[in-house]
Write an enzyme that holds these catalytic residues in place. Structure first.
Site, PDB file in Angstrom:
ATOM      1  CG  LEU A 163      -1.821   1.169   1.244  1.00 56.43           C
ATOM      2  CD1 LEU A 163      -2.963   0.881   0.271  1.00 56.43           C
ATOM      3  CD2 LEU A 163      -2.745   0.961   2.627  1.00 56.43           C
ATOM      4  CG  ASP A 164       0.632   4.207  -3.114  1.00 53.82           C
ATOM      5  OD1 ASP A 164       1.295   3.169  -3.787  1.00 53.82           O
ATOM      6  OD2 ASP A 164       0.136   4.853  -3.834  1.00 53.82           O
ATOM      7  CB  ALA A 165       4.830   5.430   1.913  1.00 57.07           C
ATOM      8  NE  ARG A 205      -0.939   8.871  -5.453  1.00 57.14           N
ATOM      9  CZ  ARG A 205       0.296   8.973  -4.607  1.00 57.14           C
ATOM     10  NH1 ARG A 205       0.861   7.871  -4.087  1.00 57.14           N
ATOM     11  NH2 ARG A 205       0.871   9.977  -4.626  1.00 57.14           N
ATOM     12  CB  ALA A 251      -2.258   5.195   0.665  1.00 57.88           C
TER      13      ALA A 251
END
Length: 284
Positions: free
Chosen positions: A140-142, A228, A144
């Protein structure tokens, strides 16, 4: 009248790469190779996962400064003062399912560390809290926030990873975006990195005063920055998206709030949803 101009020292960033020549402690070998770093700073960097050694053909983090090393061992220290000084918000353990746990990852926390350290990662903080080695299942994106699964053994990690790569994992996200968009199961299928992907977008709430929209997005795939990119492509970038929109006074307003899958470990359908209080606090 006397005036003093003080020049601020740049944060230190250096890489040490040595081969141990004589038996001794790791801290001694690194101190000799890096006279500009105090032993305490080296120990701190090692504890935070910035030191690596090659052992039996494997490259591993070396955290114990007093580890006795034999000649021929390769040692690498990736020292970055900025990285090592970071103090991330701690994750929250939501449920222990035996061979894996379910966590809430806050904004800014990495899924796993880099060569420069792992003290700012969910994986390492889970290992410390559970007092056992752990394995990453998905990413998971840092920037997010939201639900993440952490496995407690490699076989569980492999089995659960198949749920993500095999597209049998139901994943729902919430995002607050710029502008007003009234969508009902809108399909976005613009390729990402040359791969076919699909995002389904629905509007949950319109804020006409702030000119933002709260959306729910479901995806089967998980290409890098898929949500995104797709929302920015619609002309409604996520609030706080520095890459595809513009910076804001809040973190990236993207939240992974729901996971559902047929668990290959216990042969049951598992459903995990982020508690409402965490969801409300995360999306401003």
């Amino acid at each position: 009248c006397l005036s003093t101009v003080q020049r601020l020292q740049e944060p230190m960033r250096t890489t040490i790469d040595i081969t141990v020549k004589q038996p001794g402690k790791a801290i001694d070998a690194l101190s000799e190779a890096a006279p500009g770093l105090s032993r305490q700073k080296i120990k701190d960097a090692m504890t935070k996962g910035a030191c690596w050694w090659t052992h039996k053909g494997k490259r591993l983090r070396l955290r114990r400064a007093t580890k006795e090393l034999k000649p021929g061992i390769r040692l690498q220290l990736y020292y970055d003062e900025k990285v090592l000084e970071r103090k991330p918000e701690k994750p929250i353990l939501l449920e222990n399912a035996g061979r894996y746990t379910v966590w809430f990852k806050p904004h800014g926390l990495l899924a796993q560390g880099s060569q420069w350290g792992d003290h700012c990662s969910l994986l390492r903080l889970a290992e410390i809290q559970l007092e056992q080695p752990c394995h990453l299942i998905h990413r998971l994106d840092a920037d997010a926030a939201g639900l993440m699964l952490i496995a407690h053994d490699s076989k569980a990690a492999g089995a659960l990873s198949q749920c993500f790569s095999g597209r049998t994992m139901t994943k729902h996200y919430k995002a607050r975006v710029a502008g007003l968009i009234d969508a009902r199961e809108q399909l976005v299928d613009a390729p990402v990195e040359g791969k076919a992907v699909v995002s389904r977008v629905s509007t949950l709430e319109l804020d006409e005063t702030g000119e933002t929209s709260l959306l729910e997005i479901s995806i089967e795939t998980g290409r890098k920055h898929q949500i995104r990119r797709h929302l920015a492509g619609l002309g409604h970038p996520i609030i706080g998206d520095r890459l595809y929109g513009r910076p804001a006074g809040v973190p990236l307003q993207l939240l992974a709030f729901f996971l559902e899958f047929d668990c290959p470990l216990n042969k049951r359908k598992m459903t995990f949803e982020l508690p409402a209080e965490l969801s409300d606090l995360t999306l401003n």
